[in-house]
Design a protein around this motif. Structure first.
Motif, short mmCIF file in Angstrom:
data_model
loop_
_atom_site.label_atom_id
_atom_site.label_comp_id
_atom_site.label_asym_id
_atom_site.label_seq_id
_atom_site.Cartn_x
_atom_site.Cartn_y
_atom_site.Cartn_z
N ARG A 165 9.73 -5.69 -7.60
CA ARG A 165 9.11 -4.36 -7.71
C ARG A 165 10.13 -3.35 -8.24
O ARG A 165 9.77 -2.47 -9.04
CB ARG A 165 8.55 -3.92 -6.36
CG ARG A 165 7.70 -2.67 -6.45
CD ARG A 165 6.93 -2.39 -5.17
NE ARG A 165 7.82 -2.10 -4.07
CZ ARG A 165 7.44 -1.99 -2.81
NH1 ARG A 165 6.17 -2.16 -2.48
NH2 ARG A 165 8.29 -1.72 -1.85
N LYS A 172 7.94 2.68 -7.53
CA LYS A 172 8.59 3.40 -6.42
C LYS A 172 9.69 4.29 -6.97
O LYS A 172 10.87 3.96 -6.92
CB LYS A 172 9.14 2.35 -5.43
CG LYS A 172 9.27 2.85 -4.02
CD LYS A 172 9.36 1.70 -3.06
CE LYS A 172 9.78 2.14 -1.68
NZ LYS A 172 8.83 3.02 -1.01
N TYR A 199 7.67 10.95 -4.54
CA TYR A 199 7.89 11.35 -3.15
C TYR A 199 8.12 12.86 -3.06
O TYR A 199 7.59 13.52 -2.17
CB TYR A 199 9.03 10.52 -2.55
CG TYR A 199 8.61 9.07 -2.48
CD1 TYR A 199 8.03 8.56 -1.32
CD2 TYR A 199 8.69 8.24 -3.59
CE1 TYR A 199 7.57 7.25 -1.28
CE2 TYR A 199 8.24 6.93 -3.56
CZ TYR A 199 7.68 6.43 -2.40
OH TYR A 199 7.21 5.15 -2.36
N GLU A 206 -3.83 6.29 -0.86
CA GLU A 206 -2.85 5.80 0.11
C GLU A 206 -2.24 6.98 0.86
O GLU A 206 -2.60 8.13 0.62
CB GLU A 206 -1.77 4.96 -0.57
CG GLU A 206 -0.93 5.70 -1.58
CD GLU A 206 0.21 4.83 -2.13
OE1 GLU A 206 0.70 3.94 -1.42
OE2 GLU A 206 0.61 5.08 -3.28
N SER A 234 1.96 -2.49 -2.16
CA SER A 234 2.72 -2.65 -0.93
C SER A 234 2.92 -4.12 -0.59
O SER A 234 1.96 -4.90 -0.53
CB SER A 234 1.95 -1.94 0.20
OG SER A 234 2.27 -2.49 1.46
N ILE A 235 4.15 -4.48 -0.29
CA ILE A 235 4.46 -5.87 0.09
C ILE A 235 3.84 -6.17 1.46
O ILE A 235 3.34 -7.25 1.71
CB ILE A 235 5.99 -6.07 0.08
CG1 ILE A 235 6.50 -5.88 -1.36
CG2 ILE A 235 6.39 -7.43 0.63
CD1 ILE A 235 7.98 -5.56 -1.49
N THR A 236 3.84 -5.17 2.33
CA THR A 236 3.19 -5.35 3.63
C THR A 236 1.70 -5.60 3.44
O THR A 236 1.10 -6.44 4.11
CB THR A 236 3.40 -4.08 4.50
OG1 THR A 236 4.76 -3.68 4.40
CG2 THR A 236 3.03 -4.32 5.94
N THR A 282 6.54 -0.98 5.00
CA THR A 282 7.78 -1.43 5.65
C THR A 282 8.17 -0.47 6.76
O THR A 282 8.43 -0.88 7.89
CB THR A 282 8.90 -1.52 4.59
OG1 THR A 282 8.49 -2.49 3.63
CG2 THR A 282 10.22 -1.93 5.22
N1 PLP Z 1 2.96 3.29 -0.38
C1 PLP Z 1 4.00 4.10 -0.51
C2 PLP Z 1 3.82 5.39 -1.21
C3 PLP Z 1 5.25 3.73 0.03
O1 PLP Z 1 6.32 4.51 -0.09
C4 PLP Z 1 5.37 2.49 0.71
C5 PLP Z 1 6.65 2.07 1.25
O2 PLP Z 1 7.40 1.37 0.64
C6 PLP Z 1 4.24 1.68 0.80
C7 PLP Z 1 3.05 2.11 0.26
C8 PLP Z 1 4.33 0.37 1.48
O3 PLP Z 1 4.99 -0.57 0.70
P1 PLP Z 1 5.76 -1.77 1.36
O4 PLP Z 1 4.79 -2.47 2.23
O5 PLP Z 1 6.18 -2.61 0.23
O6 PLP Z 1 6.87 -1.19 2.12
#
Ligand code: PLP
Ligand code: COI
Length: 343
Positions: A85, A187, A192, A223, A249-251, A288
């Motif tokens: 990513r 990202k 942010y 989101e 999102s990886i989660t 995460t």
């Molecule tokens: N969405 C946003 C805007 C985020 O900053 C994050 C955090 O990393 C996620 C979703 C969740 O992504 P991940 O599960 O890869 O941490």
């Protein structure tokens, strides 16, 4: 304030705050190539005042965690996915991506060097790992840098949202986080900074955080500023928004797999219209940092939708949480390739 050390820290009361653990990783891109990276005790950075990161936001980052198992090992959860990513994020901002294999090696190196800072098993805390990449050098025109720094620091953390696994109320923002064809799916720092105001307005009104709608029609849930969204229907379907302007999102992808393969739920990624949220009996934020944070209610333009799992975590959210966290801390067998042990 006295400096915290692994010996004095109270792991179980940690929130999501920065602590300087003393050892970071730095690598520099100079003269068209990456120089070998190394550990550094300096937690500050120095760069030209004309650096593109400072003016034009040429920066991206990642977030992952290291977990202490019952046996005392330290393990990473899917770092290869973060490496991939970050490459995409770098490419979208015309940055020099740090090679994926070197990214993973750097994570191992910096976690190992800070092993004392990985919270003990059973405290609920983990070691948050923050890789980041930025463009620097003497550039004033709107153009990409020729010099880059890739860096990784770590910091021990507890829950991102202060009430942890208690259901929390969220506010739908009037602002957009990212443009329809912009940088929402990578990202990068700018996403942010542009969510700060929405987050502040939500928190000032007592909400845990803001939820963003799709920037084209403002009818669909996108989101949260720090995490993806999911809802569980009364027929036990795990639903999560599909959108080109949210972070993959990886989660989320891990939970889609867990929901289907371990909990036997149906899963679907699709557009989630705000005026259809009453189809959900449970809802949550996943990421995460957020892990799984149950959502008790969603408020938009003065109207509040309460989920039936409002006061305590719903049963499916709880099962998803136990399975995910069980895998991350090594209590539950992980699917092949999800876990890397620090040697
Ligand atoms: N969405 C946003 C805007 C985020 O900053 C994050 C955090 O990393 C996620 C979703 C969740 O992504 P991940 O599960 O890869 O941490
Ligand atoms: C993460 O979950 O790793 C994030 O990057 C979210 C955050 C902005 C703290």
């Amino acid at each position: 304030m006295t400096k915290q050390t692994p010996e004095t820290i109270d792991w179980s009361t940690l929130g999501f705050n920065y602590i300087d653990t003393g050892m970071s990783f730095r690598a520099k891109f100079r003269n068209g190539k990456w120089e070998p990276g190394k550990l550094s005790k300096d937690n500050t950075v120095r760069m030209s005042e004309a650096s593109p990161v400072l003016h034009y936001g040429q920066a991206c980052f990642e977030g992952l965690k290291a977990y202490r198992t019952k046996e005392g090992d330290i393990q990473l959860f899917r770092p290869d996915q973060n490496a991939k990513r970050m490459k995409k994020s770098a490419e979208q901002l015309l940055m020099e991506a740090y090679p994926e294999d070197q990214f993973i090696a750097a994570i191992h190196q910096v976690v190992k060097a800070n092993a004392d800072w990985v919270p003990p098993y059973g405290t609920g805390a983990s070691l948050y790992i923050r890789p980041f990449l930025y463009g620097e050098g003497d550039i004033i025109g709107v153009q990409p840098a020729k010099k880059y720094t890739f860096s990784v620091f770590v910091t021990p953390v507890g829950p991102y949202f202060k009430d942890g696994l208690l259901p929390q109320a969220f506010l739908v923002s009037e602002y957009d986080r990212a443009a329809p064809r912009g940088t929402g799916a990578v990202k990068v720092g700018g996403n942010y900074a542009s969510s700060y105001l929405a987050g502040k307005e939500a928190k000032d009104q007592g909400f845990a955080d803001a939820i963003f709608l799709d920037p084209a029609t403002h009818t669909k849930i996108e989101e949260i500023g720090s995490s993806n969204f999911f809802g569980i229907t009364k027929d036990k379907v795990f639903v999560t928004p599909a959108s080109p302007s949210i972070l993959p999102s990886i989660t989320k992808y891990s939970l889609l797999w867990i929901a289907e393969k371990r909990l036997g739920l149906k899963t679907v990624e699709k557009e989630v219209y705000l005026d259809e949220i009453d189809q959900f009996v449970e809802a949550g934020a996943m990421g995460t940092a957020a892990v799984i944070t149950p959502i008790s209610s969603i408020t938009y333009q003065g109207k509040t939708h309460l989920f039936s799992a409002e006061k305590e975590t719903g049963p499916i959210t709880q099962s998803l949480y136990e399975e995910l966290v069980g895998i991350q801390f090594g209590d539950i067998e992980a699917p092949e390739g999800w876990i890397q042990i620090i040697q």
